[in-house]
Motif scaffolding. Structure first.
Motif, PDB file in Angstrom:
ATOM      1  N   VAL A 220       0.859  -1.186   0.000  1.00 11.65           N
ATOM      2  CA  VAL A 220       0.000   0.000   0.000  1.00 11.65           C
ATOM      3  C   VAL A 220       0.893   1.233   0.000  1.00 11.65           C
ATOM      4  O   VAL A 220       1.693   1.428   0.918  1.00 11.65           O
ATOM      5  CB  VAL A 220      -0.934  -0.007   1.234  1.00 11.65           C
ATOM      6  CG1 VAL A 220      -1.743   1.284   1.299  1.00 11.65           C
ATOM      7  CG2 VAL A 220      -1.854  -1.217   1.193  1.00 11.65           C
ATOM      8  N   THR A 221       0.760   2.049  -1.025  1.00 11.09           N
ATOM      9  CA  THR A 221       1.631   3.214  -1.185  1.00 11.09           C
ATOM     10  C   THR A 221       1.011   4.502  -0.657  1.00 11.09           C
ATOM     11  O   THR A 221       1.682   5.530  -0.589  1.00 11.09           O
ATOM     12  CB  THR A 221       2.001   3.401  -2.665  1.00 11.09           C
ATOM     13  OG1 THR A 221       0.801   3.541  -3.445  1.00 11.09           O
ATOM     14  CG2 THR A 221       2.783   2.205  -3.186  1.00 11.09           C
ATOM     15  N   GLY A 222      -0.254   4.466  -0.289  1.00 12.33           N
ATOM     16  CA  GLY A 222      -0.900   5.649   0.255  1.00 12.33           C
ATOM     17  C   GLY A 222      -2.359   5.362   0.528  1.00 12.33           C
ATOM     18  O   GLY A 222      -2.894   4.331   0.125  1.00 12.33           O
ATOM     19  N   GLY A 223      -3.007   6.282   1.211  1.00 14.47           N
ATOM     20  CA  GLY A 223      -4.419   6.100   1.508  1.00 14.47           C
ATOM     21  C   GLY A 223      -4.985   7.298   2.229  1.00 14.47           C
ATOM     22  O   GLY A 223      -4.243   8.111   2.793  1.00 14.47           O
TER      23      GLY A 223
ATOM     24  N   LEU B  38      -7.375   3.716  -1.231  1.00 17.90           N
ATOM     25  CA  LEU B  38      -6.073   3.118  -1.019  1.00 17.90           C
ATOM     26  C   LEU B  38      -5.332   3.085  -2.343  1.00 17.90           C
ATOM     27  O   LEU B  38      -5.936   2.868  -3.399  1.00 17.90           O
ATOM     28  CB  LEU B  38      -6.189   1.688  -0.473  1.00 17.90           C
ATOM     29  CG  LEU B  38      -6.485   1.496   1.011  1.00 17.90           C
ATOM     30  CD1 LEU B  38      -6.536   0.002   1.336  1.00 17.90           C
ATOM     31  CD2 LEU B  38      -5.457   2.192   1.898  1.00 17.90           C
ATOM     32  N   ASP B  39      -4.022   3.290  -2.285  1.00 20.73           N
ATOM     33  CA  ASP B  39      -3.145   3.189  -3.448  1.00 20.73           C
ATOM     34  C   ASP B  39      -2.307   1.932  -3.299  1.00 20.73           C
ATOM     35  O   ASP B  39      -1.721   1.693  -2.235  1.00 20.73           O
ATOM     36  CB  ASP B  39      -2.220   4.401  -3.548  1.00 20.73           C
ATOM     37  CG  ASP B  39      -2.982   5.712  -3.719  1.00 20.73           C
ATOM     38  OD1 ASP B  39      -4.195   5.667  -3.987  1.00 20.73           O
ATOM     39  OD2 ASP B  39      -2.353   6.773  -3.578  1.00 20.73           O
ATOM     40  N   PHE B  40      -2.233   1.144  -4.366  1.00 18.52           N
ATOM     41  CA  PHE B  40      -1.497  -0.124  -4.338  1.00 18.52           C
ATOM     42  C   PHE B  40      -0.355  -0.125  -5.339  1.00 18.52           C
ATOM     43  O   PHE B  40      -0.489   0.410  -6.445  1.00 18.52           O
ATOM     44  CB  PHE B  40      -2.440  -1.286  -4.663  1.00 18.52           C
ATOM     45  CG  PHE B  40      -3.502  -1.533  -3.638  1.00 18.52           C
ATOM     46  CD1 PHE B  40      -3.250  -2.344  -2.548  1.00 18.52           C
ATOM     47  CD2 PHE B  40      -4.755  -0.956  -3.765  1.00 18.52           C
ATOM     48  CE1 PHE B  40      -4.228  -2.582  -1.593  1.00 18.52           C
ATOM     49  CE2 PHE B  40      -5.747  -1.189  -2.818  1.00 18.52           C
ATOM     50  CZ  PHE B  40      -5.480  -1.998  -1.729  1.00 18.52           C
ATOM     51  N   ASP B  41       0.752  -0.729  -4.934  1.00 16.82           N
ATOM     52  CA  ASP B  41       1.873  -0.976  -5.836  1.00 16.82           C
ATOM     53  C   ASP B  41       1.501  -2.195  -6.678  1.00 16.82           C
ATOM     54  O   ASP B  41       1.766  -3.339  -6.303  1.00 16.82           O
ATOM     55  CB  ASP B  41       3.147  -1.236  -5.014  1.00 16.82           C
ATOM     56  CG  ASP B  41       4.366  -1.456  -5.881  1.00 16.82           C
ATOM     57  OD1 ASP B  41       4.327  -1.086  -7.064  1.00 16.82           O
ATOM     58  OD2 ASP B  41       5.351  -2.024  -5.378  1.00 16.82           O
ATOM     59  N   LEU B  42       0.871  -1.924  -7.818  1.00 17.96           N
ATOM     60  CA  LEU B  42       0.190  -2.980  -8.556  1.00 17.96           C
ATOM     61  C   LEU B  42       0.097  -2.592 -10.028  1.00 17.96           C
ATOM     62  O   LEU B  42      -0.180  -1.442 -10.353  1.00 17.96           O
ATOM     63  CB  LEU B  42      -1.223  -3.138  -7.967  1.00 17.96           C
ATOM     64  CG  LEU B  42      -2.091  -4.301  -8.363  1.00 17.96           C
ATOM     65  CD1 LEU B  42      -1.491  -5.610  -7.848  1.00 17.96           C
ATOM     66  CD2 LEU B  42      -3.494  -4.101  -7.800  1.00 17.96           C
TER      67      LEU B  42
ATOM     68  N   THR C  88       1.909  -1.307   4.400  1.00 21.29           N
ATOM     69  CA  THR C  88       2.148   0.059   3.954  1.00 21.29           C
ATOM     70  C   THR C  88       3.623   0.275   3.619  1.00 21.29           C
ATOM     71  O   THR C  88       4.496  -0.065   4.410  1.00 21.29           O
ATOM     72  CB  THR C  88       1.715   1.071   5.027  1.00 21.29           C
ATOM     73  OG1 THR C  88       2.342   0.717   6.270  1.00 21.29           O
ATOM     74  CG2 THR C  88       0.209   1.036   5.223  1.00 21.29           C
ATOM     75  N   LEU C  89       3.869   0.845   2.440  1.00 24.76           N
ATOM     76  CA  LEU C  89       5.234   1.107   1.997  1.00 24.76           C
ATOM     77  C   LEU C  89       5.692   2.501   2.382  1.00 24.76           C
ATOM     78  O   LEU C  89       6.879   2.740   2.606  1.00 24.76           O
ATOM     79  CB  LEU C  89       5.340   0.934   0.480  1.00 24.76           C
ATOM     80  CG  LEU C  89       4.977  -0.453  -0.073  1.00 24.76           C
ATOM     81  CD1 LEU C  89       5.118  -0.470  -1.592  1.00 24.76           C
ATOM     82  CD2 LEU C  89       5.846  -1.538   0.558  1.00 24.76           C
ATOM     83  N   SER C  90       4.752   3.454   2.468  1.00 26.79           N
ATOM     84  CA  SER C  90       5.124   4.851   2.716  1.00 26.79           C
ATOM     85  C   SER C  90       5.159   5.195   4.197  1.00 26.79           C
ATOM     86  O   SER C  90       5.852   6.127   4.601  1.00 26.79           O
ATOM     87  CB  SER C  90       4.147   5.790   1.996  1.00 26.79           C
ATOM     88  OG  SER C  90       2.815   5.533   2.401  1.00 26.79           O
ATOM     89  N   VAL C  91       4.397   4.479   5.021  1.00 36.73           N
ATOM     90  CA  VAL C  91       4.321   4.767   6.452  1.00 36.73           C
ATOM     91  C   VAL C  91       4.586   3.483   7.219  1.00 36.73           C
ATOM     92  O   VAL C  91       3.948   2.467   6.981  1.00 36.73           O
ATOM     93  CB  VAL C  91       2.932   5.331   6.845  1.00 36.73           C
ATOM     94  CG1 VAL C  91       2.879   5.606   8.334  1.00 36.73           C
ATOM     95  CG2 VAL C  91       2.615   6.574   6.042  1.00 36.73           C
ATOM     96  N   GLN C  92       5.522   3.538   8.135  1.00 38.09           N
ATOM     97  CA  GLN C  92       5.847   2.383   8.960  1.00 38.09           C
ATOM     98  C   GLN C  92       5.221   2.538  10.352  1.00 38.09           C
ATOM     99  O   GLN C  92       5.000   3.661  10.822  1.00 38.09           O
ATOM    100  CB  GLN C  92       7.368   2.238   9.091  1.00 38.09           C
ATOM    101  CG  GLN C  92       8.050   1.850   7.785  1.00 38.09           C
ATOM    102  CD  GLN C  92       7.623   0.482   7.289  1.00 38.09           C
ATOM    103  OE1 GLN C  92       7.741  -0.512   7.983  1.00 38.09           O
ATOM    104  NE2 GLN C  92       7.109   0.444   6.058  1.00 38.09           N
TER     105      GLN C  92
END
Length: 240
Positions: free
Chosen positions: A117-120, A129-133, A175-179
């Motif tokens: 998930v790159t954002g939301g 939701l944004d997906f790395d897809l 999530t890729l952008s927020v840990q």
């Protein structure tokens, strides 16, 4: 002094008493609060502070320094005196929509396994939701599957794990952008479905409903191409 986050123990708590520790243009600081501070794509709660001799609407709660929560009043609004006892009450209609939406996004995440998930963003009227897809599933299929998960009324629960346990299971983090926040020694996991075979299980600090049936009917309304490997999925609470 950190603000005691009452919603962590009870996301359905609509009102609580608290003591004012500070009040100024930067916000009202309480020793404890039911207000969720904006974070992780979930908006901060709005509501009302009441005290003897006054009240003020709170437009939004945000994170302050050193694990505190600041309650933002309208410019020029009356502020409670330091040391005053206040009643802090949520705009429950707004909060509950955010809870339903947030849980719905976890369900959406479960339908696209393996994609980061790159954002939301959670909204009262529309969330995404944004997906790395390379290509997401079809809108109709996502809508059908989401509503099947809602209708199944899966229980939503939580548990805490040590940071070391998360390090040993990095796949829990979608999530890729927020840990997940670290430093406290433990991480909160939100689970949808049974512990032995969860529908979704991932770190999350937000507020959620107790069971998926409470979400109500959902509709995926739009898919957007936001880059070479970035696909945005929008959903709404259908018929509202």
């Amino acid at each position: 002094m950190a603000t005691e986050l009452l919603y962590r123990d009870d996301a359905y708590l609509r009102e609580a008493t608290a003591t004012v520790l500070a009040a100024g243009p930067e916000g009202v600081l309480l020793d404890r609060t039911p207000f969720y501070a904006q974070a992780g794509g979930q908006p901060g709660d709005a509501g009302l502070l009441r005290w003897e001799g006054g009240e003020t609407p709170i437009l939004k709660a945000v994170k302050g320094p050193e694990d505190t929560v600041l309650h933002l009043a309208a410019e020029g609004a009356a502020l409670p005196p330091v040391g005053a006892a206040v009643s802090a009450s949520l705009d429950w209609t707004l909060r509950h929509r955010h809870m339903r939406m947030h849980t719905a996004l976890h369900l959406l995440c479960s339908l696209i396994p393996g994609a980061g998930v790159t954002g939301g963003q959670i909204g009262a009227d529309r969330s995404r939701l944004d997906f790395d897809l390379a290509a997401p599933p079809a809108k109709d299929w996502l809508t059908e599957q989401l509503n099947a998960l809602v209708a199944a009324d899966h229980a939503v629960g939580e548990r805490w794990i040590a940071e070391a346990e998360l390090d040993a299971n990095p796949g829990l983090v979608r999530t890729l952008s927020v840990q997940p926040p670290r430093g406290a020694g433990r991480i909160r996991l939100v689970r949808i479905g049974p512990e032995a075979a969860p529908v979704d299980l991932q770190p999350c600090g937000g507020t959620h409903v107790r069971g998926t049936a409470e979400i109500g009917r959902l509709e995926v309304t739009k898919l957007e191409n936001k880059g070479k490997q970035n696909r945005r999925v929008y959903l709404v609470l259908a018929g509202e």
